[in-house]
Design a protein around this motif. Sequence first.
Motif, PDB file in Angstrom:
ATOM      1  N   VAL A   5     -25.314  -1.509 -23.625  1.00  0.00           N
ATOM      2  CA  VAL A   5     -24.715  -2.831 -23.798  1.00  0.00           C
ATOM      3  C   VAL A   5     -24.745  -3.579 -22.472  1.00  0.00           C
ATOM      4  N   PRO A   6     -24.738  -4.909 -22.505  1.00  0.00           N
ATOM      5  CA  PRO A   6     -24.895  -5.661 -21.255  1.00  0.00           C
ATOM      6  C   PRO A   6     -23.616  -5.659 -20.436  1.00  0.00           C
ATOM      7  N   SER A   7     -23.578  -4.816 -19.420  1.00  0.00           N
ATOM      8  CA  SER A   7     -22.388  -4.763 -18.572  1.00  0.00           C
ATOM      9  C   SER A   7     -22.236  -6.067 -17.790  1.00  0.00           C
ATOM     10  N   LEU A   8     -23.323  -6.880 -17.788  1.00  0.00           N
ATOM     11  CA  LEU A   8     -23.248  -8.156 -17.071  1.00  0.00           C
ATOM     12  C   LEU A   8     -22.239  -9.114 -17.705  1.00  0.00           C
ATOM     13  N   ILE A   9     -21.985  -8.978 -18.997  1.00  0.00           N
ATOM     14  CA  ILE A   9     -21.016  -9.886 -19.633  1.00  0.00           C
ATOM     15  C   ILE A   9     -19.595  -9.630 -19.114  1.00  0.00           C
ATOM     16  N   PRO A  10     -19.083  -8.388 -19.240  1.00  0.00           N
ATOM     17  CA  PRO A  10     -17.753  -8.142 -18.652  1.00  0.00           C
ATOM     18  C   PRO A  10     -17.719  -8.390 -17.150  1.00  0.00           C
ATOM     19  N   ALA A  11     -18.833  -8.116 -16.462  1.00  0.00           N
ATOM     20  CA  ALA A  11     -18.844  -8.332 -15.004  1.00  0.00           C
ATOM     21  C   ALA A  11     -18.699  -9.819 -14.685  1.00  0.00           C
TER      22      ALA A  11
ATOM     23  N   ASP B  43      -8.778   3.435 -44.638  1.00  0.00           N
ATOM     24  CA  ASP B  43      -8.454   3.547 -43.206  1.00  0.00           C
ATOM     25  C   ASP B  43      -9.673   3.161 -42.348  1.00  0.00           C
ATOM     26  N   GLY B  44     -10.595   2.419 -42.954  1.00  0.00           N
ATOM     27  CA  GLY B  44     -11.824   2.060 -42.256  1.00  0.00           C
ATOM     28  C   GLY B  44     -11.581   1.085 -41.113  1.00  0.00           C
ATOM     29  N   ALA B  45     -12.556   1.011 -40.197  1.00  0.00           N
ATOM     30  CA  ALA B  45     -12.389   0.162 -39.019  1.00  0.00           C
ATOM     31  C   ALA B  45     -13.684  -0.573 -38.669  1.00  0.00           C
ATOM     32  N   LEU B  46     -13.505  -1.753 -38.068  1.00  0.00           N
ATOM     33  CA  LEU B  46     -14.636  -2.555 -37.591  1.00  0.00           C
ATOM     34  C   LEU B  46     -14.388  -2.880 -36.128  1.00  0.00           C
ATOM     35  N   GLN B  47     -15.365  -2.582 -35.290  1.00  0.00           N
ATOM     36  CA  GLN B  47     -15.201  -2.809 -33.848  1.00  0.00           C
ATOM     37  C   GLN B  47     -16.160  -3.891 -33.371  1.00  0.00           C
ATOM     38  N   PRO B  48     -15.651  -5.117 -33.118  1.00  0.00           N
ATOM     39  CA  PRO B  48     -16.511  -6.199 -32.629  1.00  0.00           C
ATOM     40  C   PRO B  48     -16.942  -5.938 -31.181  1.00  0.00           C
ATOM     41  N   PRO B  49     -17.967  -6.654 -30.707  1.00  0.00           N
ATOM     42  CA  PRO B  49     -18.438  -6.439 -29.336  1.00  0.00           C
ATOM     43  C   PRO B  49     -17.294  -6.587 -28.309  1.00  0.00           C
ATOM     44  N   PHE B  50     -17.216  -5.671 -27.381  1.00  0.00           N
ATOM     45  CA  PHE B  50     -16.224  -5.702 -26.288  1.00  0.00           C
ATOM     46  C   PHE B  50     -14.782  -5.723 -26.774  1.00  0.00           C
ATOM     47  N   GLN B  51     -14.523  -5.273 -27.985  1.00  0.00           N
ATOM     48  CA  GLN B  51     -13.145  -5.268 -28.482  1.00  0.00           C
ATOM     49  C   GLN B  51     -12.746  -3.898 -29.017  1.00  0.00           C
ATOM     50  N   LYS B  52     -11.437  -3.755 -29.220  1.00  0.00           N
ATOM     51  CA  LYS B  52     -10.927  -2.528 -29.837  1.00  0.00           C
ATOM     52  C   LYS B  52     -11.177  -2.600 -31.339  1.00  0.00           C
ATOM     53  N   PRO B  53     -11.217  -1.433 -32.009  1.00  0.00           N
ATOM     54  CA  PRO B  53     -11.439  -1.452 -33.456  1.00  0.00           C
ATOM     55  C   PRO B  53     -10.305  -2.179 -34.192  1.00  0.00           C
ATOM     56  N   ILE B  54     -10.678  -2.868 -35.257  1.00  0.00           N
ATOM     57  CA  ILE B  54      -9.718  -3.499 -36.159  1.00  0.00           C
ATOM     58  C   ILE B  54      -9.620  -2.560 -37.360  1.00  0.00           C
TER      59      ILE B  54
ATOM     60  N   MET C 241     -23.374  -5.961 -28.614  1.00  0.00           N
ATOM     61  CA  MET C 241     -24.410  -6.836 -28.055  1.00  0.00           C
ATOM     62  C   MET C 241     -25.356  -5.926 -27.285  1.00  0.00           C
ATOM     63  N   LEU C 242     -26.637  -6.161 -27.380  1.00  0.00           N
ATOM     64  CA  LEU C 242     -27.578  -5.302 -26.673  1.00  0.00           C
ATOM     65  C   LEU C 242     -27.941  -5.886 -25.313  1.00  0.00           C
ATOM     66  N   ALA C 243     -28.216  -4.972 -24.372  1.00  0.00           N
ATOM     67  CA  ALA C 243     -28.485  -5.387 -23.000  1.00  0.00           C
ATOM     68  C   ALA C 243     -29.793  -6.155 -22.888  1.00  0.00           C
ATOM     69  N   SER C 244     -30.769  -5.850 -23.732  1.00  0.00           N
ATOM     70  CA  SER C 244     -32.083  -6.476 -23.616  1.00  0.00           C
ATOM     71  C   SER C 244     -32.798  -6.365 -24.964  1.00  0.00           C
ATOM     72  N   PRO C 245     -33.842  -7.187 -25.164  1.00  0.00           N
ATOM     73  CA  PRO C 245     -34.610  -7.080 -26.411  1.00  0.00           C
ATOM     74  C   PRO C 245     -35.225  -5.682 -26.592  1.00  0.00           C
ATOM     75  N   GLN C 246     -35.561  -5.012 -25.475  1.00  0.00           N
ATOM     76  CA  GLN C 246     -36.131  -3.661 -25.574  1.00  0.00           C
ATOM     77  C   GLN C 246     -35.170  -2.709 -26.291  1.00  0.00           C
ATOM     78  N   GLU C 247     -33.862  -2.985 -26.136  1.00  0.00           N
ATOM     79  CA  GLU C 247     -32.856  -2.128 -26.770  1.00  0.00           C
ATOM     80  C   GLU C 247     -32.944  -2.154 -28.294  1.00  0.00           C
TER      81      GLU C 247
END
Length: 322
Positions: free
Chosen positions: A17-23, A224-235, A309-315
Amino acid sequence: MALTLQSAQSIFSNTQVPSLIPATIALFDQLNVDDQLAYLWYAYTEMGKTITPAAPGAARLQLAETLLTQIKLMSSEDQTKVMRDLASRADTPISRSYGFFSVNTKLAFWYELGELMKKGLVTPIPAGYQMSPGVKVVLEATQKLDQGQQITVLRNTVVNMGFDTSELGPSSYPKAPAEPAFQRTTPIISSVKIDGITEPAVLGYIEAMNADNFDAAVALFTTDGALQPPFQKPIVGPEAIAKYMREEAQGLNMMPQQGICEVQPDGSKQLKITGVVQTPWFGVTVGMNIAWRFLINPQGKIFFVAIDMLASPQELLNLRRV
Ligand code: 45D
């Protein structure tokens, strides 16, 4: 063996995942309020040379209208103060009202403020503002991101502005108005084909999401299912997931391309699917490369899905396990 949220979160943990976003967001958070507002203005206008968000519909703008009208009537000093209060999450009446807005109403509010700035009716940057070196650092970090990542950063900063209304007790919550629907600009993608994937729950999920049929999508989850959006905790749980989807998943175009499915000894399945998602705000002009990591229980229900979110198209092609 019972499935656990913790073990579900770590499936296909080699996904980059793109660590550049949180950075970038961390750099932004360190700026003072005027620098933050200036950074956002420069980033938004710079981005606007290549992509601009679609104008929000009248129904959406109406939810923000009281605030916008108030702001229009203010002196430019007071307008600046409102924006500083929003950026610093101050506890003021306007900043509280904003805090109760849904994500898309917050975006619509800023969209309209931006339009008012272009018309000269709202002041953009504090008078006499001098750019500090810190702003340049964050702007340079932003330039290294692709468009999908840049709009993610902008969206995140907009979401985090305003008074944090979760600190207020539930009794103080105004009744949330129904979310206005996004007008779909492209035809609904109805027959889903994903290379390597035949799992009905996954195909059904994508199909339902592409039709904004969130009840159908949520019915595919375990209780008890869960959905985890990008950079977030599971809902966790169908109700919370449905609420989230109504607020944040409307009008999305999901175009999964390929995937792998691994059946586990207990009969559960782990799937990783990669593809492109478009937001109704930018339509076909911005494609975000993402992965879905599904854990399907032996009965064919979704126990967990993470969206990354993926770090690059190669991902997109990284479908190996390790
Ligand atoms: O003057 O399967 C500033 C889920 C301040 C659901 C401004 C999903 C200064 C399940 C604010 C800059 C949702 C998780 C002005 C999938 C200033 C699922 C204005 C994924 C004027 C796949 C700024 C969905 C403005 C994804 C107007 C990944 C900024 C969705 C506007 C991603 C920014 C959606 C906008 C994204 C950003 C949308 C409109 C990243 C929109 C971003």
